[in-house]
Write a protein that holds these residues in place. Structure first.
Motif: not given
Length: 394
Positions: A225-254
């Motif tokens: 949603a933020a990206t669609e609005a034009g806002m840059p994004v960084i995803l947080l991969e913390r312990e206990g968070n829902a796992p990110l897919t390889e596609a997510d890691k390719t699409k976003y800075t993690v």
């Protein structure tokens, strides 16, 4: 769990280019387990007591009104398990039971309803004041917040939790009161976190171009949603968070921590040796280039000096030619005088020549006269022997 060198470098670049930071709480600054294992259980365990003790309070009556409105909307929407609330219950006890069941139903469904968040915030205040609650922050949060503040970059919080609850968490955190490091807070009053319009509104509220506000979250749908609005994004991969897919890691800075260390990639031993061997040659080449640059500069200086000298000589030559021109005029005048004198001399010569010719004519006449007289003398001479006096008398 750590970021790859490329991801870390990209994250560092995004942070450097941003003028403001917008952060989620759960899974970003604070562990999901704190919310689920501390805050939510606290509400469940203390809900009945809180309703009983605060039922008549004006602050709670405002929340109760919102809860009733939300319940009606859920029933009308035919949401499964929705619990209806009637603000005209016969007894406070029955009304309190109905509210308790409605709140627990929404919590079980992980609803983000504003009325629910407002009630939870009021209850958190009691828990923080009593010391029963301490806000959790990851170890890297408080140091990074300080660094961003030192760099002149403002920090904003955007969470589905009520603004008051957000403030309480950062004010009563395990790291102490860090609320002074945060410029402002936003909740679902700005809109749902999965809607792009929410991020546009927040950027406008902050007063920054949306491309300069960097959003941190652990939820991919929020990132979308933020990206669609034009806002840059960084995803947080913390312990206990829902796992990110390889596609997510390719699409976003993690990243897994705000503490970014951009390290150079490890160089194989063989390549290191080649680099060491090549270093002297590179230094020599660099020295040669520097020497050539110096020589080029010296040549430019010399050329400039030569141009200056030529320019000065031209000026001097022009000045001298002016004097010669004047002298030439004088010489020309003298030449004219000499010519005039020459003509006079020539005239005198002519006169002298005429006089000479006259003298020669006289001399010639004399010579002729002498030749005429000579025979007479001879006659006289010849006759002298006989009659000289007679000749003499003539």
């Amino acid at each position: 769990m750590s970021s790859t060198p490329n991801q870390a470098a990209e994250a560092a670049k995004l942070m450097k280019n941003a003028s403001a930071f917008l952060l989620d709480i759960e899974g970003t600054t604070t562990s999901i387990s704190f919310v689920k294992d501390k805050l939510f259980p606290y509400v469940r365990e203390n809900l009945a007591t809180y309703l009983k003790e605060n039922w008549a309070e004006a602050s709670f009556q405002g929340v109760l009104k919102k809860l009733v409105e939300q319940a009606k909307a859920d029933v009308e929407a035919k949401m499964e398990g929705a619990v209806a609330l009637d603000d005209e219950e016969e007894s406070p006890e029955k009304a309190q039971d109905a509210v308790k069941n409605n709140v627990l139903w929404m919590m079980d469904a992980d609803r983000k309803a504003g009325a629910l968040k407002l009630l939870q915030a009021q209850m958190y205040v009691k828990g923080y004041e009593a010391g029963s609650l301490k806000g959790h922050l990851y170890d890297d949060v408080e140091p990074q917040f300080k660094k961003w503040n030192e760099d002149g970059k403002k920090i904003y919080i955007y969470s589905s939790g009520n603004v008051e609850a957000q403030k309480l968490l950062f004010k009563n955190s395990e790291a102490g009161d860090v609320s002074a490091l945060i410029a402002d807070y936003f909740d679902t009053d700005m809109g749902a976190k999965v809607e792009k319009e929410s991020y546009t509104k927040i950027a406008e509220k902050i007063g920054k171009p949306i491309g300069e506000v960097l959003f941190f979250t652990d939820i991919v749908k929020e990132a979308d949603a933020a990206t669609e609005a034009g806002m840059p994004v960084i995803l947080l991969e913390r312990e206990g968070n829902a796992p990110l897919t390889e596609a997510d890691k390719t699409k976003y800075t993690v990243i897994s921590s705000f503490k970014i260390e951009v390290e150079e990639e490890e160089v194989p031993a063989k390549k290191q040796k080649l680099d060491v061997d090549a270093k002297p040659a590179e230094e020599e080449k660099k020295a040669e280039e520097e020497t050539m640059e110096v020589q080029l500069e010296e040549k430019k200086v010399e050329e400039k000096e030569t141009e200056t000298e030529i320019s000065e000589e031209k000026k001097e030559s022009n000045s001298t030619n002016g004097v010669h021109h004047k002298n030439g005029t004088e010489e020309k005048t003298n030449g004219s005088e000499d010519k005039s004198n020459g003509e006079e001399k020539e005239s005198n010569g002519t006169e002298e020549k005429t006089n000479g010719e006259s003298k020669e004519e006289e001399k010639s006449e004399e010579s002729a006269a002498q030749k005429t007289v000579s025979p007479t003398k001879k006659v006289v001479t010849d006759e002298a022997a006989g009659d000289a006096p007679q000749v003499a008398a003539e």
